[in-house]
Design a protein around this motif. Structure first.
Motif, mmCIF file in Angstrom:
data_model
loop_
_atom_site.group_PDB
_atom_site.id
_atom_site.type_symbol
_atom_site.label_atom_id
_atom_site.label_comp_id
_atom_site.label_asym_id
_atom_site.label_seq_id
_atom_site.Cartn_x
_atom_site.Cartn_y
_atom_site.Cartn_z
ATOM 1 N N MET A 1 0.839 -1.192 0.000
ATOM 2 C CA MET A 1 0.000 0.000 0.000
ATOM 3 C C MET A 1 0.878 1.249 0.000
ATOM 4 O O MET A 1 1.923 1.276 0.628
ATOM 5 N N PHE A 2 0.408 2.244 -0.692
ATOM 6 C CA PHE A 2 1.097 3.534 -0.776
ATOM 7 C C PHE A 2 0.372 4.559 0.093
ATOM 8 O O PHE A 2 -0.822 4.440 0.357
ATOM 9 N N GLU A 3 1.105 5.583 0.511
ATOM 10 C CA GLU A 3 0.479 6.738 1.134
ATOM 11 C C GLU A 3 -0.023 7.652 0.024
ATOM 12 O O GLU A 3 0.516 7.646 -1.086
ATOM 13 N N VAL A 4 -1.039 8.434 0.343
ATOM 14 C CA VAL A 4 -1.576 9.405 -0.608
ATOM 15 C C VAL A 4 -1.586 10.774 0.072
ATOM 16 O O VAL A 4 -2.155 10.925 1.151
ATOM 17 N N ARG A 5 -0.922 11.741 -0.576
ATOM 18 C CA ARG A 5 -0.914 13.110 -0.078
ATOM 19 C C ARG A 5 -2.131 13.830 -0.658
ATOM 20 O O ARG A 5 -2.392 13.778 -1.864
ATOM 21 N N ILE A 6 -2.876 14.507 0.202
ATOM 22 C CA ILE A 6 -4.070 15.247 -0.183
ATOM 23 C C ILE A 6 -3.800 16.718 0.127
ATOM 24 O O ILE A 6 -3.593 17.079 1.284
ATOM 25 N N THR A 7 -3.784 17.550 -0.906
ATOM 26 C CA THR A 7 -3.477 18.967 -0.735
ATOM 27 C C THR A 7 -4.665 19.812 -1.194
ATOM 28 O O THR A 7 -5.152 19.628 -2.317
ATOM 29 N N ALA A 8 -5.114 20.722 -0.334
ATOM 30 C CA ALA A 8 -6.159 21.670 -0.722
ATOM 31 C C ALA A 8 -5.516 22.714 -1.630
ATOM 32 O O ALA A 8 -4.666 23.484 -1.197
ATOM 33 N N TRP A 58 -12.853 7.013 -3.177
ATOM 34 C CA TRP A 58 -12.557 5.971 -4.159
ATOM 35 C C TRP A 58 -11.198 6.212 -4.813
ATOM 36 O O TRP A 58 -10.399 5.286 -4.980
ATOM 37 N N PHE A 59 -10.907 7.462 -5.162
ATOM 38 C CA PHE A 59 -9.636 7.790 -5.804
ATOM 39 C C PHE A 59 -8.462 7.552 -4.855
ATOM 40 O O PHE A 59 -7.429 7.023 -5.260
ATOM 41 N N VAL A 60 -8.609 7.942 -3.595
ATOM 42 C CA VAL A 60 -7.544 7.727 -2.609
ATOM 43 C C VAL A 60 -7.298 6.234 -2.426
ATOM 44 O O VAL A 60 -6.149 5.783 -2.413
ATOM 45 N N GLU A 61 -8.359 5.462 -2.292
ATOM 46 C CA GLU A 61 -8.200 4.013 -2.113
ATOM 47 C C GLU A 61 -7.498 3.384 -3.313
ATOM 48 O O GLU A 61 -6.641 2.513 -3.157
ATOM 49 N N GLU A 62 -7.868 3.818 -4.520
ATOM 50 C CA GLU A 62 -7.234 3.280 -5.729
ATOM 51 C C GLU A 62 -5.754 3.641 -5.795
ATOM 52 O O GLU A 62 -4.914 2.800 -6.120
ATOM 53 N N LEU A 63 -5.419 4.904 -5.511
ATOM 54 C CA LEU A 63 -4.018 5.324 -5.511
ATOM 55 C C LEU A 63 -3.225 4.579 -4.449
ATOM 56 O O LEU A 63 -2.091 4.151 -4.688
ATOM 57 N N ALA A 64 -3.803 4.398 -3.273
ATOM 58 C CA ALA A 64 -3.120 3.694 -2.182
ATOM 59 C C ALA A 64 -2.859 2.239 -2.548
ATOM 60 O O ALA A 64 -1.847 1.657 -2.133
ATOM 61 N N ALA A 65 -3.737 1.658 -3.338
ATOM 62 C CA ALA A 65 -3.590 0.253 -3.734
ATOM 63 C C ALA A 65 -2.677 0.085 -4.945
ATOM 64 O O ALA A 65 -2.463 -1.039 -5.423
ATOM 65 N N GLY A 66 -2.124 1.196 -5.466
ATOM 66 C CA GLY A 66 -1.207 1.107 -6.600
ATOM 67 C C GLY A 66 -1.840 1.451 -7.933
ATOM 68 O O GLY A 66 -1.184 1.413 -8.962
ATOM 69 N N GLY A 67 -3.132 1.779 -7.924
ATOM 70 C CA GLY A 67 -3.823 2.132 -9.155
ATOM 71 C C GLY A 67 -3.510 3.547 -9.587
ATOM 72 O O GLY A 67 -2.732 4.269 -8.960
ATOM 73 N N GLY A 68 -4.135 3.941 -10.656
ATOM 74 C CA GLY A 68 -3.955 5.280 -11.189
ATOM 75 C C GLY A 68 -4.426 5.337 -12.620
ATOM 76 O O GLY A 68 -5.237 4.519 -13.048
ATOM 77 N N ASN A 69 -3.913 6.289 -13.371
ATOM 78 C CA ASN A 69 -4.281 6.499 -14.766
ATOM 79 C C ASN A 69 -5.795 6.548 -14.939
ATOM 80 O O ASN A 69 -6.362 5.893 -15.807
ATOM 81 N N PHE A 70 -6.441 7.354 -14.114
ATOM 82 C CA PHE A 70 -7.885 7.482 -14.160
ATOM 83 C C PHE A 70 -8.329 8.074 -15.481
ATOM 84 O O PHE A 70 -7.718 9.004 -16.008
ATOM 85 N N TYR A 71 -9.379 7.553 -16.022
ATOM 86 C CA TYR A 71 -9.979 8.040 -17.267
ATOM 87 C C TYR A 71 -8.963 8.096 -18.410
ATOM 88 O O TYR A 71 -8.990 9.020 -19.223
ATOM 89 N N ASN A 72 -8.064 7.123 -18.435
ATOM 90 C CA ASN A 72 -7.131 6.947 -19.556
ATOM 91 C C ASN A 72 -6.340 8.201 -19.934
ATOM 92 O O ASN A 72 -6.388 8.687 -21.047
#
Length: 100
Positions: A1-8, A58-72
């Protein structure tokens, strides 16, 4: 699992819409531009607004699990996303980035 940085990144306020449609409230959004949270294992960071979290979870969970490249290829960095909270009067845009 990866950490995900969330910046306003940006906070808007539509006072004209608030004055027409919103009932007066005592406490509004207290997020400020530049504020940062770290999500560990896709979990909501302490102090994160529940409504904002619902918009990005959903996006944070996907990034943390190693996913990405949303919407191609939506984002220049495929391991990131720009998500806004669902407050129509005071929306905040958040940059989500997988931390290597």
């Amino acid at each position: 699992m990866f950490e995900v940085r969330i910046t306003a990144i940006r906070k808007a306020s539509y006072n004209d819409l608030s004055s027409i449609y919103e009932n007066p409230i005592e406490h509004t959004c207290d997020v400020f531009e530049g504020q940062v949270w770290i999500s560990c294992q896709g979990v909501k960071p302490e102090g994160m607004c529940e409504s904002a979290w619902d918009s990005m979870r959903w996006f944070v969970e996907e990034l943390a699990a190693g996913g990405g490249n949303f919407y191609n290829g939506w984002m220049k960095n495929p391991y990131s996303a720009m998500i806004s909270c669902n407050d129509g009067f005071r929306p905040v845009s958040f940059l989500l980035e997988r931390v290597e």
